[in-house]
Design a protein around this motif. Sequence first.
Motif, PDB file in Angstrom:
ATOM      1  N   ARG A   1     100.330 -19.570  86.271  1.00 42.37           N
ATOM      2  CA  ARG A   1     100.622 -18.306  86.956  1.00 42.37           C
ATOM      3  C   ARG A   1      99.473 -17.918  87.886  1.00 42.37           C
ATOM      4  O   ARG A   1      99.695 -17.461  89.011  1.00 42.37           O
ATOM      5  N   LEU A   2      98.251 -18.112  87.407  1.00 40.27           N
ATOM      6  CA  LEU A   2      97.089 -17.772  88.213  1.00 40.27           C
ATOM      7  C   LEU A   2      97.017 -18.613  89.473  1.00 40.27           C
ATOM      8  O   LEU A   2      96.783 -18.100  90.576  1.00 40.27           O
ATOM      9  N   LEU A   3      97.246 -19.921  89.335  1.00 34.26           N
ATOM     10  CA  LEU A   3      97.220 -20.793  90.498  1.00 34.26           C
ATOM     11  C   LEU A   3      98.337 -20.452  91.480  1.00 34.26           C
ATOM     12  O   LEU A   3      98.168 -20.559  92.692  1.00 34.26           O
ATOM     13  N   THR A   4      99.477 -20.029  90.954  1.00 29.86           N
ATOM     14  CA  THR A   4     100.581 -19.624  91.831  1.00 29.86           C
ATOM     15  C   THR A   4     100.186 -18.416  92.674  1.00 29.86           C
ATOM     16  O   THR A   4     100.447 -18.357  93.875  1.00 29.86           O
ATOM     17  N   VAL A   5      99.525 -17.457  92.022  1.00 33.87           N
ATOM     18  CA  VAL A   5      99.038 -16.282  92.759  1.00 33.87           C
ATOM     19  C   VAL A   5      98.005 -16.678  93.794  1.00 33.87           C
ATOM     20  O   VAL A   5      98.010 -16.189  94.922  1.00 33.87           O
ATOM     21  N   LEU A   6      97.126 -17.595  93.415  1.00 33.01           N
ATOM     22  CA  LEU A   6      96.090 -18.031  94.339  1.00 33.01           C
ATOM     23  C   LEU A   6      96.689 -18.662  95.592  1.00 33.01           C
ATOM     24  O   LEU A   6      96.297 -18.357  96.714  1.00 33.01           O
TER      25      LEU A   6
ATOM     26  N   ALA B   1      87.659 -20.237  95.201  1.00 32.04           N
ATOM     27  CA  ALA B   1      88.765 -19.718  94.399  1.00 32.04           C
ATOM     28  C   ALA B   1      88.507 -18.281  93.966  1.00 32.04           C
ATOM     29  O   ALA B   1      89.370 -17.407  94.099  1.00 32.04           O
ATOM     30  N   VAL B   2      87.305 -18.018  93.463  1.00 24.58           N
ATOM     31  CA  VAL B   2      86.991 -16.685  92.956  1.00 24.58           C
ATOM     32  C   VAL B   2      86.938 -15.661  94.087  1.00 24.58           C
ATOM     33  O   VAL B   2      87.504 -14.569  93.987  1.00 24.58           O
ATOM     34  N   GLU B   3      86.252 -16.011  95.185  1.00 26.43           N
ATOM     35  CA  GLU B   3      86.131 -15.026  96.267  1.00 26.43           C
ATOM     36  C   GLU B   3      87.463 -14.775  96.962  1.00 26.43           C
ATOM     37  O   GLU B   3      87.712 -13.680  97.471  1.00 26.43           O
ATOM     38  N   THR B   4      88.362 -15.749  96.941  1.00 25.87           N
ATOM     39  CA  THR B   4      89.681 -15.547  97.540  1.00 25.87           C
ATOM     40  C   THR B   4      90.485 -14.531  96.736  1.00 25.87           C
ATOM     41  O   THR B   4      91.164 -13.666  97.300  1.00 25.87           O
ATOM     42  N   VAL B   5      90.402 -14.626  95.416  1.00 29.14           N
ATOM     43  CA  VAL B   5      91.080 -13.647  94.563  1.00 29.14           C
ATOM     44  C   VAL B   5      90.500 -12.249  94.786  1.00 29.14           C
ATOM     45  O   VAL B   5      91.237 -11.259  94.904  1.00 29.14           O
ATOM     46  N   LEU B   6      89.174 -12.167  94.875  1.00 27.14           N
ATOM     47  CA  LEU B   6      88.538 -10.871  95.107  1.00 27.14           C
ATOM     48  C   LEU B   6      88.913 -10.299  96.470  1.00 27.14           C
ATOM     49  O   LEU B   6      89.088  -9.087  96.620  1.00 27.14           O
TER      50      LEU B   6
ATOM     51  N   SER C   1      87.002  -8.325 103.807  1.00 19.25           N
ATOM     52  CA  SER C   1      85.594  -8.599 104.067  1.00 19.25           C
ATOM     53  C   SER C   1      84.809  -8.844 102.790  1.00 19.25           C
ATOM     54  O   SER C   1      83.737  -9.447 102.825  1.00 19.25           O
ATOM     55  N   PHE C   2      85.339  -8.402 101.664  1.00 19.36           N
ATOM     56  CA  PHE C   2      84.605  -8.435 100.398  1.00 19.36           C
ATOM     57  C   PHE C   2      85.195  -9.458  99.424  1.00 19.36           C
ATOM     58  O   PHE C   2      86.393  -9.408  99.130  1.00 19.36           O
ATOM     59  N   PRO C   3      84.353 -10.380  98.917  1.00 19.26           N
ATOM     60  CA  PRO C   3      82.963 -10.635  99.295  1.00 19.26           C
ATOM     61  C   PRO C   3      82.881 -11.634 100.437  1.00 19.26           C
ATOM     62  O   PRO C   3      83.912 -12.146 100.887  1.00 19.26           O
ATOM     63  N   SER C   4      81.680 -11.929 100.898  1.00 23.27           N
ATOM     64  CA  SER C   4      81.500 -12.898 101.973  1.00 23.27           C
ATOM     65  C   SER C   4      81.713 -14.313 101.450  1.00 23.27           C
ATOM     66  O   SER C   4      81.019 -14.763 100.545  1.00 23.27           O
TER      67      SER C   4
ATOM     68  N   LEU D   1      77.687 -13.967  93.377  1.00 24.44           N
ATOM     69  CA  LEU D   1      78.815 -14.755  92.892  1.00 24.44           C
ATOM     70  C   LEU D   1      78.553 -16.253  93.058  1.00 24.44           C
ATOM     71  O   LEU D   1      78.824 -17.050  92.152  1.00 24.44           O
ATOM     72  N   GLY D   2      78.016 -16.640  94.213  1.00 26.62           N
ATOM     73  CA  GLY D   2      77.704 -18.043  94.456  1.00 26.62           C
ATOM     74  C   GLY D   2      76.648 -18.563  93.507  1.00 26.62           C
ATOM     75  O   GLY D   2      76.753 -19.683  92.987  1.00 26.62           O
ATOM     76  N   TYR D   3      75.625 -17.757  93.263  1.00 26.60           N
ATOM     77  CA  TYR D   3      74.553 -18.158  92.353  1.00 26.60           C
ATOM     78  C   TYR D   3      75.093 -18.395  90.943  1.00 26.60           C
ATOM     79  O   TYR D   3      74.801 -19.421  90.312  1.00 26.60           O
ATOM     80  N   LEU D   4      75.890 -17.452  90.441  1.00 26.74           N
ATOM     81  CA  LEU D   4      76.451 -17.596  89.100  1.00 26.74           C
ATOM     82  C   LEU D   4      77.410 -18.775  89.017  1.00 26.74           C
ATOM     83  O   LEU D   4      77.469 -19.485  88.001  1.00 26.74           O
ATOM     84  N   THR D   5      78.158 -19.006  90.088  1.00 23.85           N
ATOM     85  CA  THR D   5      79.087 -20.138  90.124  1.00 23.85           C
ATOM     86  C   THR D   5      78.335 -21.456  90.083  1.00 23.85           C
ATOM     87  O   THR D   5      78.711 -22.380  89.357  1.00 23.85           O
TER      88      THR D   5
END
Length: 336
Positions: A9-14, A191-196, A230-233, A288-292
Motif C-alpha cells: 500500500r505504501l509503495l502504491t501511494v509513493l 523515497a522519504v523526501e517524496t512522501v514528505l 519545497s519541503f524538504p529539499s 534527513l539525508g544524514y540520518l538516512t
Amino acid sequence: MAFVLPLIRLLTVLIYTIRTVLMHRIILFLLLSSISLNSFSQKTDTLIKKLDSLNIKADSAGKQINNTTEAAYNAQTKITAKTYFILLGSTLKQEFTKPFHLKHKDWIRLGAITLTAAALRLADEPIQRQALKFRNSNSGAIQVSKYITNTGGVYEMITLGTFGAYGYIFKNEKVKTTTLLATQAYITGTAVETVLKFLTGRARPSFYHTGTEAEPSFKGPFSKYAGKSSFPSGHATVAFAAATVFAMEYKSTLWVPIVAYSAATLISASRITENKHWTTDVFVGAVLGYLTGRQVVNNYHRYAKLKAPGQPKNSVSYSLGYSNGQFRPGLVYHIR
C-alpha cells in the motif's frame, strides 16, 4: 510477513505521488517496486528477519561500531544483486517504521531538530531576501551557484557511477561497496523526501512573482503544491545521504568526510541562492539525508557481521594528514 500488505500500500501511494516529480525518481521507484518486493516475498529468506532483530539492539541513532578496515570488504561480505535489494528493502522498512518506534533519546533529538527548524522558520524570508540580493549583485555568484546546484540531484548519480567504475576497474571492494551503499542512501532519501513533499505541500520561493512577498507556509497534501512541495529539499537530502555514507566508510581518512560534507553543504546552500528552497527546507533535508546515510551504512555492517562474524580486523590503509600547512601522506595500521 505481516508487513507485506502495508508495504505494498505504501509503495502504491509513493508511485502515485511521484507522478509529477522528476523522471529519474519515477525510474528509481519503479525499479524498487518491481525488484525489492520480490526479495521480500521469498519464504526461505531469513536475512531480513535477522537484520530487523539486530536493528532492535542498535539502529542508525545508536552507537554501533562498524568495521571499516579494508579486510572487512571481501567475498563473504560482498553485496550481490539479490543482497542489494534485500538490504534496500530492509532499510526502507526501518526508515518508514522508525517514527512508530522512537525511544527516549530519539524524542530528545527530534525535539532539538524541531526547535531548530522552528527558529529557522522565522528567518526563512529574511535569509531568502539576502541570498537573492547577494546572488543578483554578483554576476560570478550566479554562474557558480548554477554549477554547484547542477552537481546535485540526478547529476549526483553520474558522480556515484564514476566511483563505482573506479572500484570495478581497480577491483577495490571497499570503493565498490561504498558506492553501492551511497546509491541505496540516494534511493531511500528520495523515497522519504517524496512522501514528505506530498504531505507538506509547501510553496517554493520561485513560485511567487517578482516583487511579491513570499509566504513559506504549509498547505497540506491536497494543495496544488503537493508532490512538488519545497519541503524538504531533495538536493540536500540526497547530497547529505551520499556524503554520510562516504564519511562513515572512510572515517579514518580525514579528507574524505571533509570533502564529502563540504560538497553536500555547498549543494544545499545553492538551493537557497537559486531561489528553489527556503532555509528550513535545506536544514530538514540535510538532517534527513544524514540520518538516512547512517541507517544505510549501519544496516550493511549488521549484514556483514552476520555473514562474517569472525573476519580479520587488522589491515593497512593509506591516509592523508594535514600538519603545519602541508598535506602529509602515510600508512596507517589498524588493530581492533
